[in-house]
Scaffold this active site. Sequence first.
Site, mmCIF file in Angstrom:
data_model
loop_
_atom_site.group_PDB
_atom_site.id
_atom_site.type_symbol
_atom_site.label_atom_id
_atom_site.label_comp_id
_atom_site.label_asym_id
_atom_site.label_seq_id
_atom_site.Cartn_x
_atom_site.Cartn_y
_atom_site.Cartn_z
ATOM 1 N N LYS A 87 0.859 -1.186 0.000
ATOM 2 C CA LYS A 87 0.000 0.000 0.000
ATOM 3 C C LYS A 87 0.901 1.244 0.000
ATOM 4 O O LYS A 87 1.783 1.388 0.856
ATOM 5 C CB LYS A 87 -0.884 -0.040 1.245
ATOM 6 C CG LYS A 87 -2.131 0.782 1.165
ATOM 7 C CD LYS A 87 -3.013 0.439 2.362
ATOM 8 C CE LYS A 87 -4.248 1.278 2.427
ATOM 9 N NZ LYS A 87 -4.984 1.054 3.675
HETATM 10 O O1 G3P Z 1 -9.429 2.450 4.698
HETATM 11 C C1 G3P Z 1 -8.999 3.671 5.210
HETATM 12 C C2 G3P Z 1 -9.564 3.832 6.568
HETATM 13 O O2 G3P Z 1 -8.883 3.066 7.515
HETATM 14 C C3 G3P Z 1 -9.748 5.211 7.011
HETATM 15 O O3 G3P Z 1 -10.930 5.218 7.672
HETATM 16 O O4 G3P Z 1 -12.689 6.123 9.081
HETATM 17 O O5 G3P Z 1 -10.286 6.764 9.492
HETATM 18 O O6 G3P Z 1 -11.494 7.636 7.520
HETATM 19 P P1 G3P Z 1 -11.380 6.513 8.482
#
Ligand code: G3P
Length: 217
Positions: A87
Site C-alpha cells: 500500500k
Molecule cells: O481504509 C482507510 C480507513 O482506515 C480510514 O478510515 O474512518 O479513518 O477515515 P477513516
Amino acid sequence: MKFFIDTANLEQIAKAESMGILDGVTTNPSLMAKEGVKGNEAIMKHYVDICGIVTGDVSAEVLSTDYEGMIEEGKKLAALHKQIVVKVPCTADGIRAIKSFSDMGIRTNCTLVFSLGQALLAAKAGASYVSPFVGRLDDVSSNGIELVSRIVNVYRYYGYQTEVLAASIRSVQHIIQCLEVGADVITSPLSSIMALLDHPLTDKGLAIFEKATKEII
Ligand code: G3P
C-alpha cells in the site's frame, strides 16, 4: 463486489473470515497503532499472522514517504507472503514507486486518494487497487460516493485494470451505495459488515418461527 475488512485486529479478521464472505484485509499505520503493534519485527510478524488467517489479499502500507524508502520497504513486505499487496500513498514519490513495483510484478494499493486526477495517475502507474476515501471526503462536505462512481466510470471507459477499492467506509449506506455505483471492492470495519444483516422484520419473523418451533417439536 469484494469485501475487505479494514482492521489489524486479528480476532475481528478471524470472525469475518469465519463467515465465509471475506475477500481480503486492508491495514494502515493508524490501524496497526490501534492494536499496539510496534517495531519493524512485530509489524512484519503481524502481517504474516493476518495472511495465516485469510486467503485473500492483505494490504500492508509502507511507512517511508520517499521513493527509495518505499521501494526498499515494499520489496520486504511483498517478500513476506504472496497475499501481500504493498500500500503506497498517492504522492509523486508514491506514483513513481507504484510504477516501479508494477514493473517488478509487485502488486500495489494506491491509498489516500481524494480526486479523479489522483486515481488517473494511480491507474497509469499500474496500481492493482486504488483507494478513494469515502468517509473522509464526506467529512469535508464533499461527496465520497460520487468520486467512487466517477473513478469506476472512467476506468471502465478507458479499460484500466486497476480495481476501485472504496475505503474509509463508515456505514451500511456507504456499502450499499458503493455496490450501486459499481465499486470492485469495499473495505470496511466489521461493525458495518455485520450491520448489513440488521432488519427488524428478520428479528420479528425469527421470533414467530421460534414460537412455532416449540409447538412442533
Ligand atoms: O481504509 C482507510 C480507513 O482506515 C480510514 O478510515 O474512518 O479513518 O477515515 P477513516
